[in-house]
Design a protein around this motif. Structure first.
Motif, PDB file in Angstrom:
ATOM      1  N   ALA A  62       4.621   0.767   1.575  1.00 35.55           N
ATOM      2  CA  ALA A  62       5.688   0.942   0.579  1.00 35.55           C
ATOM      3  C   ALA A  62       5.699   2.387   0.105  1.00 35.55           C
ATOM      4  N   THR A  63       6.881   2.917  -0.141  1.00 37.39           N
ATOM      5  CA  THR A  63       6.979   4.278  -0.660  1.00 37.39           C
ATOM      6  C   THR A  63       6.632   4.289  -2.146  1.00 37.39           C
ATOM      7  N   LEU A  64       6.315   5.456  -2.653  1.00 33.18           N
ATOM      8  CA  LEU A  64       6.011   5.583  -4.082  1.00 33.18           C
ATOM      9  C   LEU A  64       7.220   5.207  -4.929  1.00 33.18           C
ATOM     10  N   GLU A  65       8.419   5.496  -4.424  1.00 30.18           N
ATOM     11  CA  GLU A  65       9.638   5.156  -5.152  1.00 30.18           C
ATOM     12  C   GLU A  65       9.797   3.640  -5.248  1.00 30.18           C
ATOM     13  N   PHE A  96      -2.999   7.487   3.917  1.00 29.59           N
ATOM     14  CA  PHE A  96      -1.748   6.874   4.344  1.00 29.59           C
ATOM     15  C   PHE A  96      -0.538   7.545   3.685  1.00 29.59           C
ATOM     16  N   ARG A  97      -0.766   8.431   2.750  1.00 29.54           N
ATOM     17  CA  ARG A  97       0.335   9.007   1.980  1.00 29.54           C
ATOM     18  C   ARG A  97       0.887  10.294   2.574  1.00 29.54           C
ATOM     19  N   HIS A  98       0.505  10.593   3.810  1.00 29.13           N
ATOM     20  CA  HIS A  98       0.939  11.847   4.429  1.00 29.13           C
ATOM     21  C   HIS A  98       1.255  11.621   5.900  1.00 29.13           C
ATOM     22  N   HIS A  99       2.037  12.517   6.429  1.00 33.95           N
ATOM     23  CA  HIS A  99       2.280  12.571   7.867  1.00 33.95           C
ATOM     24  C   HIS A  99       1.620  13.844   8.379  1.00 33.95           C
ATOM     25  N   TYR A 100       0.795  13.709   9.426  1.00 37.21           N
ATOM     26  CA  TYR A 100       0.009  14.850   9.904  1.00 37.21           C
ATOM     27  C   TYR A 100       0.409  15.236  11.320  1.00 37.21           C
ATOM     28  N   GLU A 101       0.447  16.523  11.548  1.00 38.71           N
ATOM     29  CA  GLU A 101       0.589  17.062  12.900  1.00 38.71           C
ATOM     30  C   GLU A 101      -0.455  18.146  13.061  1.00 38.71           C
ATOM     31  N   ILE A 156       0.863  -1.181   0.000  1.00 36.14           N
ATOM     32  CA  ILE A 156       0.000   0.000   0.000  1.00 36.14           C
ATOM     33  C   ILE A 156       0.901   1.232   0.000  1.00 36.14           C
ATOM     34  N   PRO A 157       0.714   2.176  -0.931  1.00 37.84           N
ATOM     35  CA  PRO A 157       1.553   3.382  -0.941  1.00 37.84           C
ATOM     36  C   PRO A 157       1.398   4.181   0.353  1.00 37.84           C
ATOM     37  N   CYS A 158       2.518   4.470   1.001  1.00 39.47           N
ATOM     38  CA  CYS A 158       2.494   5.164   2.289  1.00 39.47           C
ATOM     39  C   CYS A 158       3.641   6.161   2.379  1.00 39.47           C
ATOM     40  N   HIS A 159       3.420   7.220   3.095  1.00 38.80           N
ATOM     41  CA  HIS A 159       4.496   8.110   3.517  1.00 38.80           C
ATOM     42  C   HIS A 159       5.410   7.312   4.457  1.00 38.80           C
ATOM     43  N   PRO A 160       6.716   7.551   4.442  1.00 36.66           N
ATOM     44  CA  PRO A 160       7.609   6.792   5.349  1.00 36.66           C
ATOM     45  C   PRO A 160       7.214   6.893   6.811  1.00 36.66           C
ATOM     46  N   ASP A 161       6.633   8.034   7.211  1.00 37.23           N
ATOM     47  CA  ASP A 161       6.189   8.217   8.603  1.00 37.23           C
ATOM     48  C   ASP A 161       4.674   8.393   8.667  1.00 37.23           C
ATOM     49  N   ALA A 162       3.953   7.673   7.835  1.00 34.13           N
ATOM     50  CA  ALA A 162       2.495   7.801   7.777  1.00 34.13           C
ATOM     51  C   ALA A 162       1.871   7.549   9.145  1.00 34.13           C
TER      52      ALA A 162
END
Length: 354
Positions: free
Chosen positions: A290-293, A318-323, A229-235
């Motif tokens: 998994a990352t997009l790369e 899942f493709r972003h890290h939120y604060e 699943i495409p994810c941000h590294p720190d999703a």
């Protein structure tokens, strides 16, 4: 002292739990909904049971019909606004699917404007207006913590979906209102709503549960598959259990002084890797972030492509890290690994369609 609350969208997930909590503490509630009074009372009774409370207060709930698309909302104003109240605007259309832009604007923007206008014309002095929004109205602007402040305008392509855009527009309209200038209106931005923190029980199929339903379908149909699943590294996800969320909303409404914008989210987030680990433990599938790369270097298999296509409307989160900036004095309990296990296991056992 008995407080009076007017709550629209009364048969929804958050609103029904909010109504149940307020009734249980002895407050008076006027519930507004398109659904019948029988349906609303049943939903509130279910919510009271989910919260571990006596279900009988649902029987004394006053229910009135609501028409968000009408300027007067179709309401008996003399009754609804007979006394000072807290008006909760919770009603919303929640969908991430395309080609529903007009509906989202009608309900989430025009409908919100109609409720605010009705409130400002008819509410008694001493009343308060609360818009229940989403923290994810931040759209794709996720550099650093999202402030607890009124948003500025961004075009629709700056959002993951049109739902987020419509909720942002509703906030912008509220920010310009007389009620905000007078300090009687605020917005409470929620995270990703999930079930009860101690039992895992959930009375909704949205958000996380929509993703679970899709994954479960493929896991049971073709068990043992591995799916990236495409994810941000720190999703991460701001999962907010309904019981702790409603408790914080009630406290927010009871406070003498409140900020105009509040993030009603947990101080700690849930890493998407942890979410996948728990899902993998309860379903016969292996979800892998998994990352997009990584996916570009080794493209999806046909099976992976099909799963990702079906899950794309919720998996985009899942493709972003939120604060989210968060200034409450006391943090609610974090969604721990054991809490997450209860949430997932209950839905896999009880919530999934046969």
């Amino acid at each position: 002292m008995v407080r009076i609350h007017v709550i629209d969208g009364a048969n929804g997930f958050v609103a029904s739990h909010l109504i149940g909590t307020l009734l249980a503490q002895g407050d008076e509630v006027i519930a507004l909904a398109r659904a019948s009074a029988e349906v609303v009372r049943r939903r509130v009774a279910d919510a009271l049971g989910c919260l571990g409370l006596d279900e009988s207060p649902a029987g004394r709930l006053r229910v009135r019909g609501l028409a968000l698309d009408e300027p007067d909302l179709g309401l008996p104003f003399a009754e609804v606004f007979a006394e000072p109240c807290t008006y909760w605007h919770v009603a919303a259309l929640v969908t991430f699917f395309p080609r529903r832009e007009e509906e989202l604007l009608d309900v989430n923007v025009t409908g919100s404007a109609n409720t605010l206008s009705a409130y400002e014309r008819h509410a008694r002095p001493g009343s308060r207006y609360i818009l229940v929004g989403t923290a994810y109205q931040c759209g794709l602007d996720t550099e650093g913590p999202v402030p607890e402040d009124w948003p500025s305008h961004d075009p629709p392509d700056r959002f993951r979906n049109f739902y987020e855009y419509s909720k942002r527009q509703a906030e912008i309209a509220l920010a310009r209102s007389r009620s905000v200038r007078e300090g009687t209106a605020l917005v409470a931005r929620l995270g990703v709503m999930v079930g009860h923190s101690r039992t895992g029980r959930a009375l909704t199929d949205y958000g996380l549960y929509d993703f679970l339903r899709v994954i479960s379908f493929f896991a049971r149909r073709t068990p043992g598959e591995r799916v990236r699943i495409p994810c941000h590294p720190d999703a991460n996800l701001h999962l907010t259990p309904v019981d702790t969320t409603v408790s914080r909303l009630v406290s927010l409404a009871a406070a003498d002084r409140v900020r105009p914008v509040s993030h009603v989210v947990n101080g700690a987030t849930v890493p998407v890797r942890d979410l996948f680990d728990v899902i993998n433990a309860h379903l016969p599938i292996e979800l892998v972030p998994a990352t997009l790369e990584e996916i570009r270097d080794r493209p999806f298999s046909r099976f992976e492509a099909v799963v990702n296509m079906r899950a794309k409307y919720t998996a985009v989160y899942f493709r972003h890290h939120y604060e989210f900036a968060w200034r409450d004095a006391t943090a609610p309990p974090a969604v721990t690994r054991s809490t997450l296990d209860r949430l997932i296991s209950w839905y896999v056992r009880e919530g999934l369609p046969e």
